[in-house]
Design a protein around this motif. Sequence first.
Motif, mmCIF file in Angstrom:
data_model
loop_
_atom_site.group_PDB
_atom_site.id
_atom_site.type_symbol
_atom_site.label_atom_id
_atom_site.label_comp_id
_atom_site.label_asym_id
_atom_site.label_seq_id
_atom_site.Cartn_x
_atom_site.Cartn_y
_atom_site.Cartn_z
ATOM 1 N N ARG A 79 -7.572 11.961 8.567
ATOM 2 C CA ARG A 79 -7.790 10.801 7.938
ATOM 3 C C ARG A 79 -6.408 10.526 7.117
ATOM 4 O O ARG A 79 -6.028 9.376 6.634
ATOM 5 N N SER A 93 -9.420 10.502 1.930
ATOM 6 C CA SER A 93 -8.150 9.539 1.509
ATOM 7 C C SER A 93 -8.920 8.640 0.498
ATOM 8 O O SER A 93 -10.180 7.918 0.658
ATOM 9 N N ILE A 153 -2.992 5.360 -2.407
ATOM 10 C CA ILE A 153 -3.614 5.907 -1.394
ATOM 11 C C ILE A 153 -3.479 7.364 -1.360
ATOM 12 O O ILE A 153 -2.384 8.002 -1.151
ATOM 13 N N THR A 161 -4.204 11.031 -0.318
ATOM 14 C CA THR A 161 -4.579 11.681 0.988
ATOM 15 C C THR A 161 -4.749 13.166 0.822
ATOM 16 O O THR A 161 -4.342 13.959 -0.165
ATOM 17 N N CYS A 185 5.257 5.451 2.034
ATOM 18 C CA CYS A 185 4.792 6.972 1.722
ATOM 19 C C CYS A 185 5.811 7.408 0.895
ATOM 20 O O CYS A 185 6.916 7.517 0.918
ATOM 21 N N LYS A 211 0.638 -1.206 -0.024
ATOM 22 C CA LYS A 211 0.021 -0.082 -0.145
ATOM 23 C C LYS A 211 0.968 1.272 0.003
ATOM 24 O O LYS A 211 1.944 1.538 0.837
ATOM 25 N N GLU A 246 -1.924 3.103 7.791
ATOM 26 C CA GLU A 246 -2.398 1.956 6.938
ATOM 27 C C GLU A 246 -1.373 1.638 5.824
ATOM 28 O O GLU A 246 -1.247 0.309 5.359
ATOM 29 N N ALA A 247 -0.454 2.696 5.395
ATOM 30 C CA ALA A 247 0.380 2.437 4.164
ATOM 31 C C ALA A 247 1.720 1.392 4.590
ATOM 32 O O ALA A 247 2.034 1.364 5.997
ATOM 33 N N CYS A 291 1.092 5.221 -0.016
ATOM 34 C CA CYS A 291 0.017 6.397 0.621
ATOM 35 C C CYS A 291 0.959 7.478 -0.136
ATOM 36 O O CYS A 291 2.355 7.860 0.128
ATOM 37 N N HIS A 321 -8.565 5.404 -2.424
ATOM 38 C CA HIS A 321 -7.799 4.165 -2.685
ATOM 39 C C HIS A 321 -7.842 3.624 -4.282
ATOM 40 O O HIS A 321 -9.007 3.968 -4.743
ATOM 41 N N LYS A 358 -4.380 8.651 9.535
ATOM 42 C CA LYS A 358 -4.601 7.188 9.507
ATOM 43 C C LYS A 358 -4.329 6.520 8.077
ATOM 44 O O LYS A 358 -3.907 5.146 8.028
ATOM 45 N N SER A 359 -4.364 7.265 7.047
ATOM 46 C CA SER A 359 -3.583 6.577 5.823
ATOM 47 C C SER A 359 -2.312 6.199 6.039
ATOM 48 O O SER A 359 -1.991 5.148 5.372
#
Length: 436
Positions: free
Chosen positions: A251, A214, A229, A231, A262, A178, A258-259, A180, A216, A254-255
């Motif tokens: 948010r 965010s 992602i 943002t 980055c 993932k 999750e990633a 971001c 996806h 939070k992304s």
Amino acid sequence: MSGVVAIVGRPNVGKSTLFNRLIGERKAIIDNISGVTRDRIYGDSFWNGKDFNVIDTGGFVKGSDDIFEAAIRRQVQIAIEEADVIIFMTDVTTGITDLDAEVARMLRKSNTNVILAVNKVDNNARMLMANEFWSLGFAETLFLSSITGSGTGEVLDLVTEWLPANEEESAEANKVPKICIVGRPNVGKSSLVNTLLGEERNIVTDIAGTTRDSIHSHYNKFGKEFILIDTAGIRKKSKVHEDLEFYSVIRAIKSIDEADICLLMIDATNGMEAQDLSILSVILRRKKGVVVLINKWDLVEKETNTPRDYERAVKQKTAPFIDYPVLFISVLEKQRIYKAMDIVMEVSENRQKKITTSVLNEVMQEVIQKTPPPNHRGKVIKIKYITQLPTYFPSFAFFCNAPKHVKESYKNFLENQMREKFNFTGVPINIFFREK
């Protein structure tokens, strides 16, 4: 992914004091005058093995010195939508006010977990007075004094009961990384996503703040597969006035949680600013891989050594962490976009790298023999062996006879040697010293 805990309530009930206790530092300004917290503040907390984000809200409207009930209601409504747990703070010394009752009605209608925290309960007389707050109808009603700290442990225990456990990323989860994309507003994040996907997936304008959520997107081209992602832009807190924009910041954080990797995008015409460094610190604290993209490179007047000098200036600001890729791109001109994706995949591989104990010891023991750790008060510190820990990012344990006395400078030396020998470019690593 970390949970979000929001502290709501009318002004001057002690929200900022509790916030400072939850994050373990004095970050929010505290005063007994209503209206001190004008900008919303966010921080990290850890309790009972769980990480989570904490939001300290004000009750204010930009440009006004008065308290408006509508502004507080709006904040509560957004907290209901965004937070996993809400701490509803009240003040025992004033009793239940009309505004407290109004907020309580909103919270009772929601499905969000709510803790009613009755603050300033610091003696027996106030303990008796606090019993009236049971009439608000919340099963989880706790009495505390945020200024002395009594009762805050019980609040944290209950918060962590309701939050999801920290996710340990498995090898299966890491098959599709993932990615971001983060940065200040209007640096070209949504344009990069659209260029990579070959479609107008995201709205792009030159107005900062177009992307509120965010977003996806699944990328599967040219033999590469990952989740992108995009943002909302992270602004300086002094510029975060709108409730909606503030929660866009949450948010975005939070992304990052999750990633796996980055992409920190920087506007080449502005350079790396303080807010970029703040975003980078969030990425590093969460042990995510990082690639720095200098966008709008086509707008910069260049000489022979301009890229080298620019990269050097960027890394001077981020020192001591300087082992990350820097790539100069132009999303508009489609310059080096796909090379950036190649580098992202390399960083993703570095983050998942596993080194056998035998290879680790063969390489690093030679380094340690050439440059042993400094003695502590005449005591020789001996590192016996090294092993990689089973974490979702590179972590290593160095077993020795006196782990508490290994100097920070030597730890940094070992990290630099690990990076040189095994290539962990773009990835934060952890080194622990443990007693053999």
